[in-house]
Design a protein around this motif. Structure first.
Motif, PDB file in Angstrom:
ATOM      1  N   ASN A  85       0.849  -1.186   0.000  1.00 29.89           N
ATOM      2  CA  ASN A  85       0.000   0.000   0.000  1.00 29.89           C
ATOM      3  C   ASN A  85       0.889   1.241   0.000  1.00 29.89           C
ATOM      4  OD1 ASN A  85      -2.012   1.882   0.201  1.00 29.89           O
ATOM      5  ND2 ASN A  85      -2.741   1.271   2.215  1.00 29.89           N
ATOM      6  N   LYS A  86       1.286   1.656  -1.197  1.00 33.76           N
ATOM      7  CA  LYS A  86       2.174   2.807  -1.367  1.00 33.76           C
ATOM      8  C   LYS A  86       1.850   3.494  -2.684  1.00 33.76           C
ATOM      9  CE  LYS A  86       6.510   1.382   0.908  1.00 33.76           C
ATOM     10  NZ  LYS A  86       7.957   1.133   0.641  1.00 33.76           N
ATOM     11  N   PRO A  87       2.120   4.798  -2.770  1.00 32.82           N
ATOM     12  CA  PRO A  87       1.992   5.461  -4.067  1.00 32.82           C
ATOM     13  C   PRO A  87       2.879   4.760  -5.098  1.00 32.82           C
ATOM     14  CG  PRO A  87       2.278   7.076  -2.325  1.00 32.82           C
ATOM     15  CD  PRO A  87       2.520   5.733  -1.705  1.00 32.82           C
ATOM     16  N   PHE A  88       2.421   4.698  -6.337  1.00 29.54           N
ATOM     17  CA  PHE A  88       3.153   3.989  -7.387  1.00 29.54           C
ATOM     18  C   PHE A  88       4.603   4.446  -7.492  1.00 29.54           C
ATOM     19  CE2 PHE A  88       4.321   3.602 -11.952  1.00 29.54           C
ATOM     20  CZ  PHE A  88       4.319   2.217 -12.039  1.00 29.54           C
ATOM     21  N   SER A  89       4.820   5.739  -7.370  1.00 27.03           N
ATOM     22  CA  SER A  89       6.176   6.284  -7.518  1.00 27.03           C
ATOM     23  C   SER A  89       7.099   5.880  -6.368  1.00 27.03           C
ATOM     24  CB  SER A  89       6.137   7.817  -7.616  1.00 27.03           C
ATOM     25  OG  SER A  89       5.598   8.372  -6.426  1.00 27.03           O
ATOM     26  N   LYS A  90       6.511   5.413  -5.270  1.00 27.14           N
ATOM     27  CA  LYS A  90       7.296   5.045  -4.092  1.00 27.14           C
ATOM     28  C   LYS A  90       7.547   3.540  -3.986  1.00 27.14           C
ATOM     29  CE  LYS A  90       7.127   9.306  -2.378  1.00 27.14           C
ATOM     30  NZ  LYS A  90       8.325  10.168  -2.258  1.00 27.14           N
ATOM     31  N   ILE A  91       6.858   2.743  -4.797  1.00 20.46           N
ATOM     32  CA  ILE A  91       7.020   1.292  -4.724  1.00 20.46           C
ATOM     33  C   ILE A  91       8.300   0.887  -5.446  1.00 20.46           C
ATOM     34  CG2 ILE A  91       6.013  -0.960  -5.295  1.00 20.46           C
ATOM     35  CD1 ILE A  91       3.282   0.342  -5.349  1.00 20.46           C
ATOM     36  N   SER A  92       9.163   0.175  -4.745  1.00 24.49           N
ATOM     37  CA  SER A  92      10.400  -0.289  -5.376  1.00 24.49           C
ATOM     38  C   SER A  92      10.088  -1.466  -6.291  1.00 24.49           C
ATOM     39  CB  SER A  92      11.406  -0.724  -4.306  1.00 24.49           C
ATOM     40  OG  SER A  92      10.967  -1.912  -3.665  1.00 24.49           O
ATOM     41  N   SER A  93      11.004  -1.724  -7.201  1.00 24.92           N
ATOM     42  CA  SER A  93      10.817  -2.856  -8.108  1.00 24.92           C
ATOM     43  C   SER A  93      10.770  -4.159  -7.322  1.00 24.92           C
ATOM     44  CB  SER A  93      11.931  -2.893  -9.154  1.00 24.92           C
ATOM     45  OG  SER A  93      13.201  -2.990  -8.537  1.00 24.92           O
ATOM     46  N   GLU A  94      11.526  -4.237  -6.235  1.00 26.14           N
ATOM     47  CA  GLU A  94      11.526  -5.442  -5.409  1.00 26.14           C
ATOM     48  C   GLU A  94      10.181  -5.649  -4.719  1.00 26.14           C
ATOM     49  OE1 GLU A  94      13.650  -8.044  -4.955  1.00 26.14           O
ATOM     50  OE2 GLU A  94      14.578  -7.126  -6.708  1.00 26.14           O
ATOM     51  N   GLU A  95       9.579  -4.561  -4.244  1.00 28.33           N
ATOM     52  CA  GLU A  95       8.268  -4.666  -3.596  1.00 28.33           C
ATOM     53  C   GLU A  95       7.198  -5.095  -4.589  1.00 28.33           C
ATOM     54  OE1 GLU A  95       8.327  -1.411   0.018  1.00 28.33           O
ATOM     55  OE2 GLU A  95       8.299  -0.661  -2.042  1.00 28.33           O
ATOM     56  N   SER A 143      -1.621  -0.290  -6.602  1.00 25.89           N
ATOM     57  CA  SER A 143      -1.316  -0.677  -7.985  1.00 25.89           C
ATOM     58  C   SER A 143      -0.729  -2.073  -8.074  1.00 25.89           C
ATOM     59  CB  SER A 143      -0.357   0.337  -8.625  1.00 25.89           C
ATOM     60  OG  SER A 143       0.832   0.452  -7.854  1.00 25.89           O
ATOM     61  N   ALA A 144       0.189  -2.423  -7.191  1.00 25.59           N
ATOM     62  CA  ALA A 144       0.806  -3.758  -7.225  1.00 25.59           C
ATOM     63  C   ALA A 144      -0.198  -4.820  -6.794  1.00 25.59           C
ATOM     64  CB  ALA A 144       2.039  -3.788  -6.325  1.00 25.59           C
ATOM     65  N   TYR A 145      -0.867  -4.571  -5.690  1.00 30.64           N
ATOM     66  CA  TYR A 145      -1.797  -5.567  -5.141  1.00 30.64           C
ATOM     67  C   TYR A 145      -2.968  -5.838  -6.080  1.00 30.64           C
ATOM     68  CZ  TYR A 145      -5.274  -7.710  -2.081  1.00 30.64           C
ATOM     69  OH  TYR A 145      -6.223  -8.549  -1.547  1.00 30.64           O
ATOM     70  N   GLU A 184      -7.208  -3.563   7.360  1.00 29.51           N
ATOM     71  CA  GLU A 184      -6.716  -2.455   8.183  1.00 29.51           C
ATOM     72  C   GLU A 184      -5.450  -1.855   7.578  1.00 29.51           C
ATOM     73  OE1 GLU A 184      -6.424   0.405  11.128  1.00 29.51           O
ATOM     74  OE2 GLU A 184      -8.129  -0.899  10.616  1.00 29.51           O
ATOM     75  N   GLU A 185      -4.605  -2.711   6.986  1.00 25.86           N
ATOM     76  CA  GLU A 185      -3.376  -2.225   6.358  1.00 25.86           C
ATOM     77  C   GLU A 185      -3.686  -1.423   5.093  1.00 25.86           C
ATOM     78  OE1 GLU A 185      -1.211  -5.807   5.679  1.00 25.86           O
ATOM     79  OE2 GLU A 185      -1.033  -6.271   7.818  1.00 25.86           O
ATOM     80  N   ALA A 186      -4.717  -1.846   4.373  1.00 27.41           N
ATOM     81  CA  ALA A 186      -5.064  -1.161   3.118  1.00 27.41           C
ATOM     82  C   ALA A 186      -5.891   0.093   3.359  1.00 27.41           C
ATOM     83  CB  ALA A 186      -5.819  -2.121   2.203  1.00 27.41           C
ATOM     84  N   PHE A 187      -6.831   0.000   4.322  1.00 28.10           N
ATOM     85  CA  PHE A 187      -7.751   1.109   4.606  1.00 28.10           C
ATOM     86  C   PHE A 187      -7.831   1.317   6.118  1.00 28.10           C
ATOM     87  CE2 PHE A 187      -9.200  -0.991   0.710  1.00 28.10           C
ATOM     88  CZ  PHE A 187      -9.187   0.068  -0.193  1.00 28.10           C
ATOM     89  N   PRO A 188      -6.819   1.934   6.706  1.00 27.04           N
ATOM     90  CA  PRO A 188      -6.781   2.111   8.167  1.00 27.04           C
ATOM     91  C   PRO A 188      -8.037   2.785   8.695  1.00 27.04           C
ATOM     92  CG  PRO A 188      -4.681   2.721   7.183  1.00 27.04           C
ATOM     93  CD  PRO A 188      -5.635   2.506   6.049  1.00 27.04           C
TER      94      PRO A 188
END
Length: 226
Positions: A85-95, A143-145, A184-188
């Motif tokens: 659960n991160k903005p696309f620009s912040k997600i690493s390729s590994e994540e 985006s990844a999930y 909860e992790e996705a929508f606190p």
């Protein structure tokens, strides 16, 4: 008594599934990275051991267990999932890659390993998300999930076609909001109308009977969005 294999059983829906199947007299192999929560319950006819769906050694351990113990699998429920659960620009390729390794590649590898133990009447039930449904409401940060859950839906449809003559049947449930740790992790702070126990009951019933009516289908199981 059915022989049932469930992944992602350390918490949430998977944890409740293992309990409910046991209570209903079925034999369960419960797989997750942390087997302790299930093992400590000492459930009847439930075996649990540590399992990483992204590791070949773990897949091999399942194969060996099935050969020596169950011999046959009636139901495979691919329930495990990884959330980013991160903005696309912040997600690493590994994540991004890790999310797909758990949610797509791991599901494919485990399914491939279990198929030789399943007969035509068997049922592979994949657990996806409403986020993977084309045209559904989408949420920033997933985006990844959500894209990986969309891949699971398409994979299910393709496997149903490939195995339609020999079996088993393949179906996928796209779940809406359920009160779990992952929600909860996705929508606190969001409170879902359905509990993990309620959804587990529905999934168990569908896994036991749904393949009599469906094959290669995605069913949207959602009373609310998210």
């Amino acid at each position: 008594m059915k022989n049932v294999l469930i992944t992602g059983t350390s918490r949430g829906i998977g944890f409740e599934l293992a309990k409910i199947f046991s209570e209903n007299g079925h034999r369960v192999l419960a797989l997750s990275r942390n087997s302790k929560p299930i093992s400590e319950l000492n459930l009847k006819n439930v075996t649990a051991f540590d399992f990483d769906i992204t590791e070949a050694a773990s897949i091999s351990a399942v194969t060996e267990f099935l050969k020596k113990n169950m011999k046959e699998v009636d139901i495979l429920i691919n329930n495990s999932g990884a959330l980013v659960n991160k903005p696309f620009s912040k997600i690493s390729s590994e994540e991004f890659k890790k999310c797909y390794e758990v949610n797509v590649f791991g599901v494919a590898e485990l399914t491939k390993a279990v198929l030789p133990f399943m007969k035509k009447a068997g049922h592979v039930l994949n657990i996806s998300s409403m986020g993977g449904i084309q045209g559904s409401v989408k949420f920033a940060g997933l985006s990844a999930y959500s894209s990986s859950k969309g891949a699971v839906i398409t994979l299910t449809e393709l496997l149903a076609e490939e195995y339609k003559e020999s079996g088993p049947s393949f179906n996928v449930l796209a779940l809406g909001s359920v009160q779990t740790e992952m929600l909860e992790e996705a929508f606190p702070g969001y409170k879902a109308a359905l509990s993990a126990t309620e959804m587990a009951q529905y999934i168990m019933d569908f896994s036991l009977n749904g393949n009599k009516f469906y094959n290669g289908k995605v069913l949207q199981v959602s009373s609310s969005t998210p």
